[in-house]
Motif scaffolding. Structure first.
Motif, PDB file in Angstrom:
ATOM      1  N   GLN A  12      65.050  19.498 -16.389  1.00 30.58           N
ATOM      2  CA  GLN A  12      65.989  18.582 -17.019  1.00 30.58           C
ATOM      3  C   GLN A  12      67.389  19.078 -16.737  1.00 30.58           C
ATOM      4  N   GLU A  14      71.360  17.332 -17.341  1.00 33.88           N
ATOM      5  CA  GLU A  14      72.291  16.239 -17.605  1.00 33.88           C
ATOM      6  C   GLU A  14      73.694  16.819 -17.514  1.00 33.88           C
ATOM      7  N   LYS A 148      71.542  18.367  -6.974  1.00 33.67           N
ATOM      8  CA  LYS A 148      70.480  18.300  -7.985  1.00 33.67           C
ATOM      9  C   LYS A 148      69.183  18.894  -7.441  1.00 33.67           C
TER      10      LYS A 148
END
Length: 173
Positions: A12, A14, A148
């Motif tokens: 994860q 963000e 990413k």
């Protein structure tokens, strides 16, 4: 069951991917071959052929899978850096783990990871901001940026390392 499948949780992230975050991820990728080697160095064949969870891969298969996966990842990075939004080819990792080369001694994949990660980390440390923003298209996951993807593979290595180390802890090895 979730802990055995994802002992460090699912990937994860963000927010803004900063140079500091990228450098931490690259450091994780750089350290993985030594950590993986240390995690399996004294295991015998019976231990290497023990699944890390019920109906999961054996430790041996996990080590070979990491090599397979990181070879694919390295190629995907190079494609993203040299082509405009290339569509990459997924592979059937479960089926790859069943092929005869996944029964070889783990030293073969550990040696491969040593060399591969040296090249990969050298490449990653040279990336510019615009290169980190380049993308590839994964038919199942959609568009993924180089930046990413560094995080995904830093996580991926730690994820499988934790499969082995958590099994060792549970078994008292």
């Amino acid at each position: 069951m979730m802990e055995a499948n994802y002992p460090i949780g699912k990937f994860q992230f963000e927010g803004q991917i900063t140079k500091s975050i990228i450098e931490n991820w690259i450091n994780d990728i750089e350290k993985l071959p030594v950590l993986l080697r240390d995690a399996v160095f004294d295991l015998n064949d019976d231990q290497l052929d023990t699944p890390y969870r019920l109906e999961g891969w054996t430790v041996r298969q996990v080590v070979h899978h990491v090599a397979d996966s990181h070879l694919n990842a390295y190629a995907r990075f190079k494609l993203a850096l040299t082509e405009d939004k290339p569509i990459i080819k997924p592979y059937e990792q479960e089926r790859w783990a069943e092929l005869p080369d996944s029964a070889l001694p783990v030293i073969i994949s550990l040696s491969l990871l040593d060399a591969l990660h040296k090249r990969w980390v050298t490449l990653l440390r040279t990336l510019t901001t615009s290169e980190l923003e380049k993308t590839f298209i994964h038919p199942e996951s959609g568009e993924v940026s180089v930046g990413k993807n560094i995080g995904i593979y830093a996580w991926h290595g730690q994820h499988h390392l934790a499969h082995i180390t958590s099994l060792r802890n549970r078994k008292g090895w």
